[in-house]
Each structure stands twice: as structure tokens, then as C-alpha cells.
Design an enzyme around this catalytic site. Structure first.
Site, PDB file in Angstrom:
ATOM      1  N   CYS A  92       0.815  -1.229   0.000  1.00  0.00           N
ATOM      2  CA  CYS A  92       0.000   0.000   0.000  1.00  0.00           C
ATOM      3  C   CYS A  92       0.837   1.264   0.000  1.00  0.00           C
ATOM      4  O   CYS A  92       0.342   2.335  -0.363  1.00  0.00           O
ATOM      5  CB  CYS A  92      -0.931   0.026   1.217  1.00  0.00           C
ATOM      6  SG  CYS A  92      -2.079  -1.350   1.309  1.00  0.00           S
ATOM      7  N   HIS A 352      -8.909   3.546  -2.763  1.00  0.00           N
ATOM      8  CA  HIS A 352      -7.562   3.103  -2.371  1.00  0.00           C
ATOM      9  C   HIS A 352      -7.000   2.139  -3.418  1.00  0.00           C
ATOM     10  O   HIS A 352      -6.923   0.925  -3.190  1.00  0.00           O
ATOM     11  CB  HIS A 352      -7.646   2.443  -0.999  1.00  0.00           C
ATOM     12  CG  HIS A 352      -6.347   1.976  -0.439  1.00  0.00           C
ATOM     13  ND1 HIS A 352      -5.113   2.400  -0.893  1.00  0.00           N
ATOM     14  CD2 HIS A 352      -6.071   1.089   0.574  1.00  0.00           C
ATOM     15  CE1 HIS A 352      -4.158   1.808  -0.207  1.00  0.00           C
ATOM     16  NE2 HIS A 352      -4.704   1.013   0.686  1.00  0.00           N
ATOM     17  N   CYS A 382      -0.698   3.106   6.404  1.00  0.00           N
ATOM     18  CA  CYS A 382      -0.412   1.781   6.947  1.00  0.00           C
ATOM     19  C   CYS A 382      -0.147   0.868   5.757  1.00  0.00           C
ATOM     20  O   CYS A 382      -0.564   1.151   4.629  1.00  0.00           O
ATOM     21  CB  CYS A 382      -1.579   1.267   7.779  1.00  0.00           C
ATOM     22  SG  CYS A 382      -3.068   0.851   6.846  1.00  0.00           S
ATOM     23  N   GLY A 384       0.139  -3.352   4.540  1.00  0.00           N
ATOM     24  CA  GLY A 384      -0.069  -4.752   4.849  1.00  0.00           C
ATOM     25  C   GLY A 384       1.237  -5.468   5.168  1.00  0.00           C
ATOM     26  O   GLY A 384       2.302  -5.099   4.665  1.00  0.00           O
TER      27      GLY A 384
END
Length: 395
Positions: A92, A352, A382, A384
Site C-alpha cells: 500500500c 484506495h 499503513c 499490509g
């Protein structure tokens, strides 16, 4: 060797399409090429051959975005073949990682002009088939979706590390006592702020619609949603007692974003006033199942490196992977003024597209600082498998 200042001259992105929506028929390499071309076209004084490198984030890379999508974007955008390209992957955080790597190259003098961005088409993410352990198997083989999350997981990974992303958000909600109503209220605010920002034309200088596709605005914004409508949605990951739903989570999306980074010499060649200057960045790790809290330490470290505090911030773009995750981070930054967080809406409303989101956040902060005329901005995500990434900009 002196460290050079790094300026963001411009930042663009596509409207963010929903899964299976308006951009679903557009290849990811074409999405990437579109924002690269738009970025170059918006600085006509700059010779495209002066671009020293193109960095692009891409979280999947399993389909049409294989074979170095950054280089493919350069070629498809019509830039000179002498312009190279490299693709980076921090899931991400990939788009922001691309910005950070490009900025580092400019700061060290390895480049004077660089393009950084990210792309993802979650609609077009393929199914993949592992090679069988022995030749000519007679039985059925399993296809794995590459759209999102864990697949083909190494059995040596502890089970608590490999929970679904949504279950990770539930764990953050448990840790901080975040209720379903609080998550739904956060999601509702994201939609309302995004809709208002579009209505006010705040995205007009940033968004470049894809040619031939009828999509002028982010596709997932729900102007008419309400607490009542959100309350009707069932929990997605814990059928009993769960709080994380499709309504208070970011959707699956398609899109691309790109930024033009230069040093002083490159700035003179563009003949433009920069939007902002890149000050510093930080990356940290955390237990994989608590990935949602990854930005907590990264943000504090980035601010410390910049010699700044939360009180110095003008704006803060925090990626909203899940409302629970964002609220969990905010709970650990009690000194932060929440009013400056995601003033133009966040990923729950905007979307996203994994590899593009970090570049979108960085570009949004740069545009907001330019609109304000001065200030310090921060973007964070954040990631993963348990990481956090943060970037500090100034004007």
C-alpha cells in the site's frame, strides 16, 4: 557532497474508479502512461528528455502491470526512449515509496528531474496458477485471486500474522475500544468532505480524467449516504460482534497518480513555482496483524527527523484503509488536531488503488500547501504485513 533541496513542481492523478467500474477496461500500464504524459504536458518548458528517471509504485505486478510498469508508462506516454523507469513495491505504500526514492536520487545529485507515482488496477488483477510440484498432474489445480490480501502464504508464517486485512482492522478496534458507530461516523465524514471538496473545485488542479472514459470525479463517493444507511451493513469479517463493514472500509479501486520532482536546476528549466518541498520521510515496522497502526511510529519518526511537531502541521493526509485503522492511529496521537486530517476526504470515499495511494496522498498534501501559501504537511499510510510510511512536505 551537499544534499540538494527537492521540489514538487506538479502532481496529478486520475479520478479513482470503483472495482469493475468506469476504469475497469483500462490497462494499468495505460493508466500510468496517462498521468506521466499529463504531468509532462503541464510543464511545456521542460524538455521530456531531461527526465532522468521515472519511479512508479505498483503493489500487484501479476498481470498487465508486469515487466516494469514504470518503463512501460514511459514508452506508452511517448517520452523519449532514453528515459528509464523503475517499479517499486511496498504494497500500500508503493506510490509513496516511489516518491521517496525519486526524492533521494534528486537530493543526492543522481537526478535533476524525476517523475514519481503509482498505479493499480484492482479490477484487472488476474488469477494466478502455481506450477504443480510434479509434472503432468491429473487432479484439479487452484487459482488464486491477486486482487487483495494474502495468497500462496508460506506455511512457516505464524497464523496470527496472516489474518485477513479486515480482521486486522477488527484487532485495532479491539485494542482501542473503537465502536461501530465511531467507525461509521468517520466514514460518513470522509464522504461528506470528499463531496464538498469536489463541489468547491478543490480537485480541479489535480485530477486529469482519462481520455475516452466518462469519469470526471472519484467514483466511490456516496453523497447521499447516512448513519442510518451505514448501520444497515453487516460486518464483513466477524459475523458476530464485528464492527468493520464495507461501509467503513476503503473500497477496491483503479487509478494512477504522478508527481514531478526537481532540484534547483530542474526548477529553473520548468519555469514554474513549486507546490512544496520534500523535507524528510520515515518507515517503520510493526506486528503484521496490527499493520493498521503502522503509521504511528513512522509519523513520529518523520516529524522528529524534520525537527517538527504535530503543532506545526498545516494539513495531514492519513490513508483510510479502514475507519478502525485510522481511528486507532489518531488515538495514539492525542496531541494532533483532528480537524486538519484529510480535509478533502479520505480513501474510504475517494478510494484506495493500492500502488497509487501513496502518490495520491503526497500530491494532495503538496496541492493543499500551495493553496495555503505556506505550512508543513504530512502524508502517511499503513501497509499490509506490518509497516508504516510517512512523508513530510513544506512550503
Amino acid at each position: 557532497m551537499s544534499i540538494r533541496d527537492v521540489y514538487i513542481v506538479d502532481a496529478v492523478r486520475t479520478p479513482i474508479g470503483k472495482f469493475g467500474g468506469a476504469l475497469a477496461r483500462v490497462r494499468p500500464d495505460d493508466l500510468a502512461a496517462h498521468v506521466v504524459k499529463a504531468l509532462v504536458d503541464r510543464s511545456p518548458a521542460l524538455d521530456p528528455a531531461r527526465v532522468d528517471d521515472v519511479y512508479f509504485g505498483d503493489a500487484n505486478g501479476a498481470g498487465e502491470d508486469n515487466r516494469d510498469v514504470a518503463r512501460m508508462a514511459v514508452l506508452l506516454a511517448g517520452l523519449p526512449v532514453t528515459v528509464p523507469g523503475v517499479t517499486v513495491n511496498r504494497l500500500c505504500g508503493s506510490g509513496m515509496e516511489a516518491v521517496i526514492q525519486a526524492a533521494r536520487a534528486v537530493a543526492l545529485g543522481d537526478a535533476s528531474v524525476a517523475i514519481a507515482g503509482g498505479v493499480e488496477s484492482m479490477s484487472r488483477a488476474p488469477w494466478v496458477l502455481q506450477k504443480p510440484e510434479r509434472a503432468f498432474p491429473a487432479g484439479h489445480q487452484q487459482l488464486h485471486s491477486t486482487t487483495l490480501g494474502w495468497r500462496m502464504t508460506n506455511p512457516r508464517m505464524p497464523a496470527e500474522w496472516t489474518v485477513a486485512l479486515g480482521e486486522g482492522a477488527e484487532l485495532v478496534a479491539d485494542k482501542h475500544g473503537i465502536t461501530r458507530d465511531q467507525q461509521d461516523a468517520f466514514a460518513l465524514a470522509s464522504h461528506r468532505k470528499a463531496a464538498e471538496a469536489w463541489a468547491k473545485g478543490l480537485y480541479d488542479d489535480e485530477v486529469v480524467p482519462y481520455t475516452g472514459v466518462d469519469l470526471a470525479r472519484d467514483e466511490c463517493i456516496r453523497d447521499a449516504t447516512s448513519m442510518e444507511a451505514l448501520a444497515k451493513l453487516k460486518p464483513s469479517f466477524r459475523p458476530t460482534g464485528g464492527t468493520v463493514t464495507a461501509g467503513n472500509s476503503s473500497p477496491l479501486n483503479d487509478g494512477a497518480a504522478a508527481l514531478l520532482l526537481v532540484d534547483e536546476e530542474g526548477l529553473r528549466e520548468t519555469g514554474r513555482e513549486p507546490l512544496a518541498r520534500i523535507r524528510t520521510s520515515a518507515v517503520t515496522g510493526i506486528e503484521p496483524q496490527l499493520f493498521g497502526l503502522g503509521p504511528v511510529a513512522a509519523v513520529r519518526r518523520a516529524l522528529e527527523k524534520a525537527g517538527r511537531s504535530f503543532a506545526d502541521l498545516t494539513t495531514f493526509e492519513l490513508n483510510e484503509a479502514f475507519a478502525a485503522q485510522a481511528l486507532g492511529c489518531l488515538a495514539e496521537w492525542p496531541e494532533l488536531d483532528r480537524e486538519i486530517v484529510n480535509p478533502r476526504g479520505g480513501a474510504i470515499a475517494i478510494g484506495h488503488p493500492l500502488g497509487a495511494s501513496g502518490a495520491r496522498l503526497a500530491g494532495s498534501v503538496a496541492h493543499q500547501l500551495a493553496a495555503a501559501g505556506s505550512g508543513t504537511g504530512l502524508a502517511a499510510l499503513c501497509i499490509g504485513v506490518g509497516q508504516g510510511l510517512a512523508l513530510v512536505l513544506e512550503r
